[in-house]
Design a protein around this motif. Structure first.
Motif, short mmCIF file in Angstrom:
data_model
loop_
_atom_site.label_atom_id
_atom_site.label_comp_id
_atom_site.label_asym_id
_atom_site.label_seq_id
_atom_site.Cartn_x
_atom_site.Cartn_y
_atom_site.Cartn_z
N LEU A 1 0.98 -1.05 -0.03
CA LEU A 1 -0.08 0.08 0.00
C LEU A 1 0.94 1.19 0.01
N ARG B 1 -1.12 -1.45 -4.36
CA ARG B 1 -2.10 -0.20 -4.63
C ARG B 1 -1.33 0.98 -4.45
N TYR C 1 -7.36 4.84 -6.85
CA TYR C 1 -6.03 4.31 -6.47
C TYR C 1 -5.61 3.41 -7.91
N THR D 1 -3.63 0.31 -9.38
CA THR D 1 -3.44 -1.11 -8.77
C THR D 1 -2.59 -1.92 -9.86
N LEU E 1 -9.07 -3.62 -4.37
CA LEU E 1 -8.55 -3.07 -3.53
C LEU E 1 -8.88 -1.76 -2.76
N ASN E 2 -10.09 -1.30 -3.12
CA ASN E 2 -10.45 0.02 -2.81
C ASN E 2 -10.85 -0.14 -1.31
#
Length: 551
Positions: free
Chosen positions: A249, A274, A282, A284, A294-295
């Motif tokens: 992240l 991400r 985002y 990814t 992945l939100n």
């Protein structure tokens, strides 16, 4: 034998009763008491002639000492010894056979049968830790040999993942004026080498990146000129474990993340990446795995993630629910690596630089671990061609932080180098209390349960041949390497030297020296005393019957 003893006693009691009856019924009542006493003494003396009378006694005697030779003892020390000399080492016995040295197969048994021995002089490299534990009640005087030449200590991972770097480190003692070359040999070629300096202790370290899967045996070779000083085996196993699933992240994409993603991809790590473009938007990327949404971070999906890498800016920007989800999964075993400007308070240093400044710190959080790293430009190591340092750094962090599977069992074998024809101990840690089924090379081992910790078991075995052996515990098979008795000889002798020196030092503060020993012995009353009583009693009865009764 017991039935015969009872029969003799019963017959003697019956005979004594008969004599007593006859004496009481006799018309002449004079000297009746003396006749009864003489009759009972006669029967009693006969019984004690048949069954010797023994009793325990204590006596003080001067202590005796035992001279014990081990490997490394000097010839001068052997020549100076005038008393009997013993050894537990068959090789020492064969080399010094002409010097009247006695071989002991079992020191404990010899000491039990010679209770007057209370002092033991040990010459050479000494005894192993397990052997010294049996000498707690004896005065130990150690006459150490010189520190052996060669590798005195060494360590390497016995099992590692294919992506991990194989590192072997240790200490080499070179007392000579000549340089010694150390070479790590494997896969048919020299993998690494270095030169050991003269006169003193030298640290060494080799590293390589194995590309095979399975068991292998490298060799650590010590050379001095054209002479080969030692060739010692380095067994290990490369396993193809389930790769660590990584989630990155990032607050923004940079070179550090770019190089890390590429390294993870090349080493077959499943990676979900991400990067924040703007608020709640985002970018990814998915490598070696299927894409997912992945939100939002949710617990069901994070259960399949072994490790999260995040920078402190992105960690602060996470929503409260996402941040709580991450820390909840860390407490359940998931690893977390935070890239920050400085390490946190109360964290233990994991990696430090040459000045002592903490580069990476670690702390526990439930069942998981949180690592904080201040290294934000490790990609520069790759730019200058130092790929080994880069791989070693991140592999070490992953190994420390990633989620660990709880094994069904674990086991440990002692001594450190289990050798052929020598006693070895296997200690097993199970998840339950059921007796494990243990086989070593298809030979069953009978484990013994620990009375205080019922999930611990141990057993003993003796290896018959060097090389790899199969270890089956509850039908799950792994491998164990058995060494020749000549392998890692300097390291074994140095370990014995340290153990015996430390044991003598500890004992000096706890054991009081004494010149005499109190022996507990079992003495037997001489049968001649009972024979004399029997003879006097029967003589009196005969004399009284023959002469006095007629007056």
């Amino acid at each position: 034998m017991m039935e015969f003893s009872y029969l003799i006693i019963i017959c003697c009691l019956a005979f004594a009763s008969f004599l007593l009856y006859k004496e009481i019924r006799r018309r002449d009542k004079s000297r009746l008491l003396w006749r009864i006493v003489a009759s009972m003494l006669m029967v009693g003396a006969f019984v004690f002639l048949m069954f010797p009378v023994r009793y325990n006694t204590k006596k003080n005697e001067p202590i005796h000492e035992l001279n014990l030779l081990t490997e490394g003892a000097s010839l001068e020390a052997i020549k100076a010894l005038k008393a009997n000399v013993y050894t537990l080492d068959s090789s020492v016995f064969l080399v010094n056979k002409k010097k009247k040295i006695t071989y002991l197969a079992d020191l404990t048994y010899h000491l039990k049968t010679h209770p007057d021995i209370r002092k033991i002089n040990i010459y050479g490299y000494g005894l192993a830790e397990q052997e010294l534990k049996t000498l707690a009640d004896y005065q130990i005087y150690f006459h150490p040999a010189v520190i052996p030449t060669g590798i005195l200590s060494v360590s390497w991972p016995k099992k590692l993942n294919i992506s991990e770097t194989f590192i072997i480190q240790g200490k080499f003692h070179n007392p000579t004026e000549k340089k010694i070359k150390l070479k790590l040999y494997g896969m048919g070629r020299s993998l690494d080498s270095l030169t050991v300096k003269t006169k003193g202790m030298n640290n060494f370290s080799f590293s390589t990146q194995p590309k095979h899967i399975g068991r292998a045996v490298f060799k650590l070779i010590a050379l001095q000129g054209n002479d080969t000083l030692s060739i010692d085996p380095v067994p290990f196993e490369i396993v193809s474990e389930k790769p660590i699933s990584v989630l990155i992240l990032a607050s923004f994409p940079d070179f550090e993340y770019k190089f890390l993603k590429q390294w993870l991809y090349e080493n077959h790590y499943p990676v979900a990446f991400r990067s924040q473009i703007s608020k709640n938007k985002y970018s990814t990327d998915f490598l070696n795995r299927k894409p997912v949404n992945l939100n939002r971070l949710n617990s069901p999906w994070l259960k399949d993630i072994d490790l999260v890498i995040i920078d402190e800016d992105e960690l602060r920007s996470l929503s409260l629910s996402d941040r709580a989800t991450v820390y909840r999964e860390v407490s359940n075993g998931m690893g977390l690596i935070i890239k920050a400007a400085k390490t946190g308070l109360g964290e233990q240093p994991l990696i430090s630089d040459s000045t002592g400044k903490t580069m990476v710190s670690i702390k526990l959080s439930g069942m998981g671990k949180i690592l904080t790293t201040t290294q934000s430009s490790t990609y520069q190591w790759q730019l200058v061609g130092n790929q080994m340092r880069y791989a070693k750094f991140w592999s070490h962090l992953f190994e420390k932080a990633s989620r660990k599977e709880i094994p069904f069992y674990s086991f440990e074998v002692t001594p450190k180098w289990p050798s052929v024809y020598e006693k070895s101990t296997i200690k097993i840690n199970l998840n339950d209390y059921k007796p494990p089924l243990v086989l070593i090379d298809s030979i069953p081992i009978s484990p013994r349960q620990n009375m205080e910790l019922p999930f611990l078991w141990d057993g003993y075995f003796w290896a018959a041949k060097p090389g790899w052996s199969t270890v089956s515990i509850n039908r799950k098979v792994t491998y164990l390497y058995h060494y020749k008795r000549t392998d890692w000889k300097a390291a074994k002798n140095f370990a014995k030297l340290n153990s015996t020196v430390n044991y003598e030092a500890r004992q000096r503060n706890s054991v009081v020296n004494f010149d005499e020993v109190e022996l507990h012995a079992e003495e037997e009353i001489s049968k001649w005393w009972f024979f004399g009583i029997f003879l006097l009693s029967i003589s009196y009865l005969w004399y009284e019957q023959r002469f006095l009764a007629n007056k």
